[in-house]
Design a protein around this motif. Sequence first.
Motif, PDB file in Angstrom:
ATOM      1  N   MET A  10       0.826  -1.216   0.000  1.00 21.87           N
ATOM      2  CA  MET A  10       0.000   0.000   0.000  1.00 21.87           C
ATOM      3  C   MET A  10       0.857   1.262   0.000  1.00 21.87           C
ATOM      4  O   MET A  10       0.555   2.233  -0.702  1.00 21.87           O
ATOM      5  N   GLN A  51       2.270   2.275  -3.481  1.00 23.83           N
ATOM      6  CA  GLN A  51       1.355   2.503  -4.588  1.00 23.83           C
ATOM      7  C   GLN A  51       1.441   3.910  -5.166  1.00 23.83           C
ATOM      8  O   GLN A  51       1.199   4.128  -6.343  1.00 23.83           O
ATOM      9  N   GLU A  82      -0.506   6.392  -4.404  1.00 21.90           N
ATOM     10  CA  GLU A  82      -1.791   7.079  -4.297  1.00 21.90           C
ATOM     11  C   GLU A  82      -2.039   7.438  -2.832  1.00 21.90           C
ATOM     12  O   GLU A  82      -1.879   6.596  -1.942  1.00 21.90           O
ATOM     13  N   LYS A 115      -4.711   7.988  -0.985  1.00 21.42           N
ATOM     14  CA  LYS A 115      -5.711   7.225  -0.233  1.00 21.42           C
ATOM     15  C   LYS A 115      -5.191   5.843   0.149  1.00 21.42           C
ATOM     16  O   LYS A 115      -5.371   5.381   1.276  1.00 21.42           O
ATOM     17  N   VAL A 116      -4.551   5.185  -0.809  1.00 20.61           N
ATOM     18  CA  VAL A 116      -4.016   3.846  -0.543  1.00 20.61           C
ATOM     19  C   VAL A 116      -2.873   3.920   0.465  1.00 20.61           C
ATOM     20  O   VAL A 116      -2.768   3.095   1.375  1.00 20.61           O
TER      21      VAL A 116
END
Length: 424
Positions: A293, A296, A298, A300-301
């Motif tokens: 995670m 990633q 991103e 949010k992730v």
Amino acid sequence: MKTNQLSNIFLVILLVIISIAAFTTHSFETEKRTKKADLIELSDIKYGMFNIDQWEEQFAEIITKKLKELKLTGNDRKEARIKIQAFLYKSIDKFETTYKAENDRKAGYGFSLKNFGADFFKIFGELKQHVPVITEDIIDFLENDENRDNIKKYILEQINSYTDGTFQKIDYTTYNRIISKYNVTTENNCKALISIQLKTINDKQNIINSVLLIAFLCILLIILFEKNQSKFKITVYIVAALHLLVLGVFLPMIAIDARISSMELQLMGEPISFTNQVLYYKSKSIMEVSKVMLSQGEIKVMLVGVLVALFSVIFPVSKLISSISLLFKRSLKDNKVIRFLVFKSGKWSMADVLVVAIFMSYIGFTGIISSQLGQLENGIESLDILTTNKSELQNGFFFFLGFVMLSIFISQTIQKLVDKPKTA
């Protein structure tokens, strides 16, 4: 005093056993994951149902079998003769109709010299008179073993030519590496060998895990029934809990495994089948999930990855460190952060929430996979498909759950100890 010393010695022995067993089960898990990954790779659907080479191989077996079964004698020869003759007569009639229609189209003044010649010399009639002889020649040709082999070769060459220009070829690099790694010659032998090795590892790991369970049950009983708790004993409890936390965080917690157990269809009265086709497989530990995670990119992730690491790693480790600090420095009992981490967090620890969340995710994935695979199984009438969901909770889940439970009892024990007067 002597009883207390014996109790301390017993705790030290338990801790040594736990340390050795924890290291051993971690080693077994690492080895098991490697072999499991190899087995999953060999069972991947890309090498089976999605592999045109497998279809070609099964087609070849069916064609070979049907040509070997072709025995045109007795009633079979009579039936073959009737069908071949009917086919030849029909073909000649069709050719005659097409031939004359084309000549009429090109003819001038509505008269075709070619058609007149064909009718006058009875060309198509002569062809039909030779149909019985041609039929016998065809049957004799089919009965010849060499000709059958040539027919099979031709059919397979045409299939291969078609598939080469239509379907993408599979990269067998990883596949061949695994086969070579286990020093076997076929996929089935390799799968059988890996399965045997996995069973051996599982049996050994189950024994080690049983030893761990007994050791931790002994520690739990000492926590519950030992009246003379001491700093040394609680320190042993905390170190033992740390072992559970490390195993819970670094060992896989859940395995998502969706596969097609068997798929069968009929071609020329013969079955085409594929078994144990893996559609999807993932097995991750808390640390691996968090790492994925965080990588990633991103927001949010990454935020979820930070929360996973915070509440499953940083928070529990901080709780253990705070417990040790408070144990050897009683003055910290008035520190709000320390008191929260050691005493208050045990009642509504996010670790509990994480365990429940993982469990619910497991149930959710099970339901989703079972539902989707069920649709695949029932959605195609011409196929016989048996789907399987082999998702299961892994050892990491149970070790982490054990840490959560043990840490709660340790917190209660520390609270009783620090609340005692210093003279006690």
